[in-house]
Design a protein around this motif. Structure first.
Motif, PDB file in Angstrom:
ATOM      1  N   ASN A  14       0.785  -1.237   0.000  1.00 51.39           N
ATOM      2  CA  ASN A  14       0.000   0.000   0.000  1.00 51.39           C
ATOM      3  C   ASN A  14       0.816   1.286   0.000  1.00 51.39           C
ATOM      4  O   ASN A  14       0.302   2.340   0.341  1.00 51.39           O
ATOM      5  CB  ASN A  14      -0.969   0.048   1.195  1.00 51.39           C
ATOM      6  CG  ASN A  14      -2.092  -0.942   1.008  1.00 51.39           C
ATOM      7  OD1 ASN A  14      -2.628  -1.065  -0.093  1.00 51.39           O
ATOM      8  ND2 ASN A  14      -2.408  -1.677   2.057  1.00 51.39           N
ATOM      9  N   GLY A  16       2.044   2.405  -2.734  1.00 49.67           N
ATOM     10  CA  GLY A  16       1.752   3.022  -4.026  1.00 49.67           C
ATOM     11  C   GLY A  16       2.589   2.482  -5.176  1.00 49.67           C
ATOM     12  O   GLY A  16       2.717   3.129  -6.209  1.00 49.67           O
ATOM     13  N   LYS A  17       3.127   1.275  -5.004  1.00 43.95           N
ATOM     14  CA  LYS A  17       3.962   0.701  -6.074  1.00 43.95           C
ATOM     15  C   LYS A  17       3.192   0.530  -7.367  1.00 43.95           C
ATOM     16  O   LYS A  17       3.634   0.959  -8.434  1.00 43.95           O
ATOM     17  CB  LYS A  17       4.501  -0.681  -5.647  1.00 43.95           C
ATOM     18  CG  LYS A  17       5.608  -0.637  -4.643  1.00 43.95           C
ATOM     19  CD  LYS A  17       6.092  -2.028  -4.310  1.00 43.95           C
ATOM     20  CE  LYS A  17       4.948  -2.980  -3.952  1.00 43.95           C
ATOM     21  NZ  LYS A  17       4.120  -2.507  -2.818  1.00 43.95           N
ATOM     22  N   THR A  18       2.054  -0.136  -7.235  1.00 47.75           N
ATOM     23  CA  THR A  18       1.301  -0.430  -8.450  1.00 47.75           C
ATOM     24  C   THR A  18       0.856   0.858  -9.130  1.00 47.75           C
ATOM     25  O   THR A  18       0.912   0.982 -10.355  1.00 47.75           O
ATOM     26  CB  THR A  18       0.104  -1.332  -8.109  1.00 47.75           C
ATOM     27  OG1 THR A  18       0.602  -2.476  -7.434  1.00 47.75           O
ATOM     28  CG2 THR A  18      -0.624  -1.769  -9.360  1.00 47.75           C
ATOM     29  N   THR A  19       0.454   1.813  -8.342  1.00 48.29           N
ATOM     30  CA  THR A  19       0.046   3.097  -8.900  1.00 48.29           C
ATOM     31  C   THR A  19       1.205   3.743  -9.644  1.00 48.29           C
ATOM     32  O   THR A  19       1.047   4.248 -10.755  1.00 48.29           O
ATOM     33  CB  THR A  19      -0.444   4.027  -7.774  1.00 48.29           C
ATOM     34  OG1 THR A  19      -1.310   3.299  -6.916  1.00 48.29           O
ATOM     35  CG2 THR A  19      -1.179   5.222  -8.341  1.00 48.29           C
ATOM     36  N   ASN A 117       6.686   8.734  -1.546  1.00 49.68           N
ATOM     37  CA  ASN A 117       5.381   8.822  -2.171  1.00 49.68           C
ATOM     38  C   ASN A 117       4.348   9.405  -1.197  1.00 49.68           C
ATOM     39  O   ASN A 117       4.625   9.568  -0.017  1.00 49.68           O
ATOM     40  CB  ASN A 117       4.965   7.427  -2.648  1.00 49.68           C
ATOM     41  CG  ASN A 117       3.846   7.492  -3.647  1.00 49.68           C
ATOM     42  OD1 ASN A 117       3.754   8.455  -4.415  1.00 49.68           O
ATOM     43  ND2 ASN A 117       2.973   6.492  -3.642  1.00 49.68           N
ATOM     44  N   ASP A 120       1.419  14.335  -1.295  1.00 47.96           N
ATOM     45  CA  ASP A 120       0.231  15.184  -1.195  1.00 47.96           C
ATOM     46  C   ASP A 120      -0.379  15.101   0.202  1.00 47.96           C
ATOM     47  O   ASP A 120      -0.721  16.107   0.813  1.00 47.96           O
ATOM     48  CB  ASP A 120      -0.789  14.808  -2.278  1.00 47.96           C
ATOM     49  CG  ASP A 120      -1.096  13.312  -2.288  1.00 47.96           C
ATOM     50  OD1 ASP A 120      -0.243  12.531  -1.834  1.00 47.96           O
ATOM     51  OD2 ASP A 120      -2.203  12.930  -2.733  1.00 47.96           O
ATOM     52  N   GLU A 121      -0.467  13.877   0.719  1.00 47.18           N
ATOM     53  CA  GLU A 121      -1.037  13.710   2.064  1.00 47.18           C
ATOM     54  C   GLU A 121      -0.117  14.290   3.131  1.00 47.18           C
ATOM     55  O   GLU A 121      -0.572  14.885   4.103  1.00 47.18           O
ATOM     56  CB  GLU A 121      -1.284  12.232   2.342  1.00 47.18           C
ATOM     57  CG  GLU A 121      -2.446  11.679   1.554  1.00 47.18           C
ATOM     58  CD  GLU A 121      -2.686  10.207   1.840  1.00 47.18           C
ATOM     59  OE1 GLU A 121      -2.035   9.657   2.748  1.00 47.18           O
ATOM     60  OE2 GLU A 121      -3.525   9.622   1.135  1.00 47.18           O
ATOM     61  N   ALA A 147       2.238   9.382  -6.655  1.00 42.29           N
ATOM     62  CA  ALA A 147       2.033   8.402  -7.732  1.00 42.29           C
ATOM     63  C   ALA A 147       0.682   8.589  -8.396  1.00 42.29           C
ATOM     64  O   ALA A 147       0.537   8.404  -9.596  1.00 42.29           O
ATOM     65  CB  ALA A 147       2.163   6.992  -7.169  1.00 42.29           C
TER      66      ALA A 147
HETATM   67  P1  GDP Z   1       0.864  -0.988  -3.583  1.00 44.35           P
HETATM   68  O1  GDP Z   1       0.298  -1.922  -2.595  1.00 44.35           O
HETATM   69  O2  GDP Z   1       2.198  -0.492  -3.135  1.00 44.35           O
HETATM   70  O3  GDP Z   1       0.901  -1.502  -4.955  1.00 44.35           O
HETATM   71  O4  GDP Z   1      -0.054   0.314  -3.528  1.00 44.35           O
HETATM   72  P2  GDP Z   1      -1.115   0.790  -4.578  1.00 44.35           P
HETATM   73  O5  GDP Z   1      -0.426   1.337  -5.753  1.00 44.35           O
HETATM   74  O6  GDP Z   1      -2.108  -0.296  -4.786  1.00 44.35           O
HETATM   75  O7  GDP Z   1      -1.761   2.015  -3.780  1.00 44.35           O
HETATM   76  C1  GDP Z   1      -2.433   1.881  -2.560  1.00 44.35           C
HETATM   77  C2  GDP Z   1      -3.422   3.036  -2.392  1.00 44.35           C
HETATM   78  O8  GDP Z   1      -2.737   4.267  -2.245  1.00 44.35           O
HETATM   79  C3  GDP Z   1      -4.300   3.225  -3.587  1.00 44.35           C
HETATM   80  O9  GDP Z   1      -5.603   3.528  -3.155  1.00 44.35           O
HETATM   81  C4  GDP Z   1      -3.718   4.399  -4.343  1.00 44.35           C
HETATM   82  O10 GDP Z   1      -4.678   5.118  -5.043  1.00 44.35           O
HETATM   83  C5  GDP Z   1      -3.176   5.210  -3.206  1.00 44.35           C
HETATM   84  N1  GDP Z   1      -2.027   6.040  -3.619  1.00 44.35           N
HETATM   85  C6  GDP Z   1      -0.946   5.652  -4.300  1.00 44.35           C
HETATM   86  N2  GDP Z   1      -0.070   6.687  -4.454  1.00 44.35           N
HETATM   87  C7  GDP Z   1      -0.629   7.755  -3.851  1.00 44.35           C
HETATM   88  C8  GDP Z   1      -0.214   9.115  -3.652  1.00 44.35           C
HETATM   89  O11 GDP Z   1       0.873   9.559  -4.067  1.00 44.35           O
HETATM   90  N3  GDP Z   1      -1.043   9.939  -2.966  1.00 44.35           N
HETATM   91  C9  GDP Z   1      -2.226   9.470  -2.474  1.00 44.35           C
HETATM   92  N4  GDP Z   1      -2.989  10.317  -1.803  1.00 44.35           N
HETATM   93  N5  GDP Z   1      -2.643   8.197  -2.636  1.00 44.35           N
HETATM   94  C10 GDP Z   1      -1.874   7.338  -3.318  1.00 44.35           C
END
Ligand code: GDP
Ligand code: MG
Length: 727
Positions: A14, A16-19, A117, A120-121, A147
Motif C-alpha cells: 500500500n 503506491g507501487k502499483t500506482t 510517495n 500530497d497527504e 504516484a
Molecule cells: P501498492 O500496494 O504499493 O501496490 O499500492 P497501490 O499502488 O495499490 O496504492 C495503494 C493506495 O494508495 C491506492 O488507493 C492508491 O490510489 C493510493 N495512492 C498511491 N499513491 C498515492 C499518492 O501519491 N497519494 C495518495 N494520496 N494516494 C496514493
C-alpha cells in the motif's frame, strides 16, 4: 546496442507501487505469476531517449527476511535477476516504518533510489520533510512523488538512470553496527562464510551471516545442504542466542531489528522533519529523548552523568583497591620472608609482584568504570551521547562514534587505551577511524593516573580530584586539537554524515551488566598476566644488570659495618632507630648507585644532556623509558631511581615528599613531567592494538609524533616557565 536496463519497484504494501508502476508504464505491461507461486508478477517497460527500460512491480514486503512468500519472491527476484536498481516506494506518511525496508536494501547493497510517495497527504497533514538532508544522511538519492497524479515520476526515472550510471561498479552493502553482543559474532560468521565461499557469488557474505542470525529459513536450508558450513554457522547462532538471552534478555533477531530502527531514528532525528505532523505516535523512547537529547538539557545531563561516573569510579573503586594493595604488600612481605635476599628475591618482589601487582591493583577501579560504561551502553544512553557529541566532534574532524573509544580509553580517568583502540572499530570511515585511533591514547588511562596523583599531591596543593579534573580537560583538548590538525594534514578527507544506531532505551539486566563489565576487565587483567609480566621482568633486568662492581658494593658494605660498629653495648630505642635510618640511607644510596650503573641507568644518563631541556634528569628518563613498555611502571621506577629502596610500593606519599625535598624538583619540573606523561607515546600494548586496527606504519607514526609533541611542549613549558616565574 546498449543492453536493456531493468528497474524493480519495491516497498511496503500500500505504499503506491502499483500506482507508480501504472503511471510509469501506462499500457505497456503484462501480468503473470512468479514461477511456482501465486504471487502476482507485473512487468512493463518504458522508453527513455530511445532506450528500453524494463520495470517490475515487486510484491509488497516489510522486510527481506524470508518470513512470507512475498518477501521470498521479492528477494529472489533481486538476487537472481539482478536488476540494475531498486526504486523503493515509501509511504512518506510513516517514513520511519517504511525506511526499515530501505535499510535492508542498503544492507544488501543493491543500488537504490527512494521515492517518497504520498507527498500530497504529507503536505496536507502539515508535515515537512527535508529530502535533501535525508538523501545526504542515507547516501541515497531521494525523490518526492505523488504516484496518483504522476508528480515526480519524470524526475524519478532520470535520477534512477543517473544512479545506475554512477553505481556501475556493483553492489556496495551498508554495514550497520549491531552492538557489542552481535557484532563480534557477525564478523566471525562473515569471515567463515567468506573463507568457505558459501553462496558468496550470489549474496554479500555479511548479509548471509545476518540472515542466519535472523533465523532466515531459506538461507538456513541452503546452509544445511551445503554441509559442514551450515552446522558451523548454526552453532555460532546458538551460542550468541544464548549469550543474548543471558545478557540482554532478548534474541538476536530482535536486537538486529532494534539497531536497524536505531539507525533510522538517528537519521530522522537530525532535522529530516522540518515540521512534525500532529498525528505522530510518540514512543516512550522518543519521550525520554525529548529530555535526554534536548538541545540544552541534553548536554547538561550528559556532563552530570559523566561527572557522576567520575566521582563514583574514584570513591567506590578506592575501597577494593585498598584491599588489592594490602594483598600485594602482604604477598611481597611473605615472599621476602620465604626467600633470602638476593637476585631471586629481588626478581620476585621488585620485578614480578611490584609490576603485575601495580596493574592488577587497578582492576577494581577499572571494573567500577566499566560497570558504569556497560550501564550507559546497555541502556542505550551511550548512543545518545555519541549523537550529542557528534556536533562537537565534527568540528575537529572526528565522529560521534569516536566518543565511546575516548571514554573507554580514559576520557573518564581510569580507562585503558587498549579497549579504546579496539572500540574504534565501530567507525565506518577509515579516516575518521584513524584520527580516533591516533588520538585515543591521549586520554588519562588508569596507568597514567598514579603519576598525576603523585606529582599533583607533591607539588600542587589542590585536591587529587581537582588536579585530575584539569588534566582530563587538558587531555580532551589535546586530543581534539591534534585530531583537527591530523584531519587537516596527513589524513585529510570528507566528514561522513552521522548515522548511528539509536536503539530504544531499555533497562539493562543485572547479569548483562556483570558479563559486559567482566569481559572488559578480563581483557585488562589478561594484559597484566602476560605482557606486563614479561615487561616487568625485562625492566627489572635492565635496572639490575650489570650489577655494581665488587669494590663499590664492598665500599657500601664497609660503611654499614662502620655504622654498626658504633652501636653501644645496650642501645636504647632511639639509638636503634637512628642506626636503622643510617643503614637504610646507605642501602638507598647503594640502590641508586646500582641503578645508575645498570643498562637502564646508562641509557637514562645518555639521554640526560637533552632531556634536561624539559627538566628531566637520568632518573626521570629511566621511568619514562619504562613507560614506553607500560605506563604502570613509571611510578615504581621513579621509586627505585630515587633510592626508595625497599620501602613498600604503596607509599607514594613518601616518594612525593622525597621528590619535593629534592633540589632538582620543583613545580615546574612536575608540570613538565605531567605534560610529558599526558602526551607521549602510547604504551607497547596499545601500539600493537593500533597496528592491528590500522597498520604498523600508523602505529609507529603515533609513537613518533606523540613523543616529539610531548617533548616539544614540555620543553617549551619548562623553558618559558623558568624564564618568567621562579618556581
Ligand atoms: P501498492 O500496494 O504499493 O501496490 O499500492 P497501490 O499502488 O495499490 O496504492 C495503494 C493506495 O494508495 C491506492 O488507493 C492508491 O490510489 C493510493 N495512492 C498511491 N499513491 C498515492 C499518492 O501519491 N497519494 C495518495 N494520496 N494516494 C496514493
Ligand atoms: Mg500493488
Amino acid at each position: 546496442m546498449k543492453k536493456t536496463l531493468s528497474i524493480a519497484l519495491a516497498g511496503n504494501p500500500n505504499a503506491g507501487k502499483t500506482t507508480m508502476f501504472n503511471a510509469l508504464t501506462g499500457a505497456r505491461q503484462s501480468v503473470g505469476n512468479y514461477p511456482g507461486v501465486t504471487v502476482e508478477k507485473r512487468e512493463g517497460y518504458l522508453h527513455v531517449n530511445g532506450r528500453k527500460i524494463n520495470i517490475v512491480d515487486l510484491p509488497g514486503t516489510y522486510s527481506l527476511t524470508a518470513y512470507s512468500q512475498e518477501e521470498l519472491v521479492a528477494r529472489d527476484y533481486l538476487i537472481n535477476e539482478r536488476p540494475q536498481l531498486v526504486i523503493d516506494i515509501i509511504d512518506a506518511n510513516s517514513l520511519e516504518r517504511n525506511l526499515y525496508l530501505a535499510v535492508q536494501f542498503m544492507e544488501m547493497g543493491i543500488p537504490m533510489v527512494l521515492a517518497l510517495n504520498m507527498m500530497d497527504e504529507v503536505r496536507k497533514s502539515g508535515k515537512k520533510i527535508d529530502t535533501r538532508k535525508l538523501s545526504q544522511l542515507l547516501g541515497v538519492p531521494v525523490v518526492e512523488t505523488v504516484a496518483r497524479s504522476g508528480e515526480g515520476k519524470q524526475a524519478l526515472i532520470e535520477i534512477a538512470l543517473a544512479e545506475i550510471r554512477e553505481q556501475e561498479d556493483g553492489w556496495r552493502p551498508l554495514e550497520i553496527s549491531y552492538g557489542p553482543d552481535i557484532d563480534p559474532v557477525l564478523q566471525e560468521m562473515t569471515a567463515l562464510i567468506q573463507n568457505a565461499g558459501f553462496l558468496t557469488d550470489t549474496y554479500p557474505s555479511r548479509w548471509l551471516a545476518l540472515k542466519y542470525l535472523e533465523g532466515d529459513v531459506q538461507i538456513k536450508s541452503l546452509g544445511t545442504s551445503a554441509g559442514e558450513i551450515g552446522s558451523a554457522l548454526e552453532d555460532m547462532v546458538q551460542r550468541v542466542t544464548e549469550h543474548c538471552r543471558v545478557t540482554l534478555d532478548s534474541i538476536p533477531e530482535a536486537i538486529i531489528a532494534d539497531y536497524r530502527y536505531g539507525y533510522i531514528a538517528s537519521v530522522t532525528k537530525q532535522g529530516v522533519f522540518i515540521q512534525r505532523g500532529h498525528q505522530e505516535r510518540i514512543h516512550l523512547s522518543d519521550k525520554i529523548d525529548r529530555i535526554l537529547t534536548h538541545r540544552f538539557t541534553g548536554p547538561l545531563l550528559m556532563i552530570g552523568v559523566l561527572y557522576g561516573m567520575f566521582v563514583a569510579t574514584f570513591t567506590v573503586g578506592e575501597i577494593p583497591m585498598g584491599w588489592f594493595e594490602a594483598f600485594f604488600t602482604w604477598l611481597s612481605e611473605k615472599t621476602m620472608e620465604a626467600i633470602p635476599p638476593g637476585l631471586l628475591q629481588s626478581l620476585l618482589v621488585d620485578g614480578v609482584i611490584a609490576g603485575v601487582g601495580g596493574v592488577l591493583g587497578f582492576v577494581p577501579l577499572i571494573m567500577v568504570m566499566f560497570l558504569g560504561i556497560a550501564f550507559l551502553e546497555d541502556s542505550g544512553y551511550m548512543a545518545r551521547m555519541a549523537y550529542m557529541m557528534d556536533r562537537v566532534l565534527r568540528i575537529f574532524g572526528l565522529h560521534g562514534c569516536s566518543v565511546m573509544p575516548f571514554i573507554v580509553a580514559g576520557g573518564i580517568p581510569g580507562g585503558c587505551a587498549v579497549p579504546g583502540v579496539m572500540g574504534a572499530r565501530t567507525l565506518r570511515s577509515p579516516k575518521e577511524k584513524l584520527a580516533t585511533l591516533l588520538t585515543v591514547p591521549f586520554m588519562p588511562c588508569g596507568a597514567k593516573v598514579p603519576v598525576f596523583l603523585l606529582l599533583g599531591a607533591a607539588f600542587f596543593e589542590e585536591s587529587a580530584a581537582t588536579v585530575l579534573f584539569w588534566i582530563t580537560i587538558g587531555s580532551w583538548a589535546t586530543a581534539l586539537v591534534v585530531a583537527w590538525v591530523l584531519r587537516n594534514t596527513v589524513i585529510r578527507g570528507e566528514a561522513t554524515p552521522f548515522v548511528m544506531e539509536l536503539p530504544p532505551y531499555r533497562l539493562p539486566t543485572f547479569k548483562g551488566l556483570c558479563i559486559h563489565t567482566w569481559e572488559r576487565a578480563w581483557q585488562y587483567a589478561k594484559k597484566a598476566g602476560t605482557v606486563i609480566l614479561a615487561i616487568s621482568i625485562l625492566i627489572w633486568s635492565c635496572m639490575t644488570f650489570p650489577t655494581l662492581p665488587r669494590e663499590q658494593s664492598q665500599a657500601f658494605e664497609m660503611q654499614r659495618t662502620a655504622v654498626l660498629s658504633r652501636t653501644p653495648e645496650n642501645p636504647d630505642a632511639e639509638i636503634i632507630r637512628q642506626i636503622g635510618n643510617e643503614i637504610l640511607a646507605i642501602d638507598n644510596r647503594e640502590a641508586e648507585a646500582a641503578l645508575r650503573h645498570s643498562y637502564a641507568g646508562r641509557l637514562g644518563t645518555a639521554f640526560e644532556s637533552f632531556t634536561r631541556l624539559a627538566g628531566f634528569d637520568w632518573r626521570t628518563n629511566i621511568a619514562l623509558l619504562g613507560g614506553f613498555a607500560a605506563k604502570e611502571v613509571i611510578v615504581s621506577t621513579l621509586g627505585t631511581a630515587y633510592a626508595m629502596g625497599d620501602v613498600a610500593p604503596d607509599s607514594s606519599e613518601s616518594l612525593g615528599n622525597r621528590l619535593r625535598r629534592d633540589p632538582h624538583w620543583n613545580r615546574l619540573t612536575a608540570l613538565s613531567m605531567i605534560i610529558f606523561v599526558m602526551l607521549y607515546a602510547p604504551c607497547f600494548v596499545t601500539v600493537v592494538a593500533m597496528a592491528r586496527e590500522s597498520s604498523w606504519k600508523w602505529a609507529l607514526f603515533s609513537v613518533i609524533y606523540t613523543t616529539l609533541t610531548a617533548f616539544a611542549v614540555s620543553t617549551a613549558v619548562y623553558q618559558i616557565g623558568g624564564r618568567f616565574f621562579s618556581p
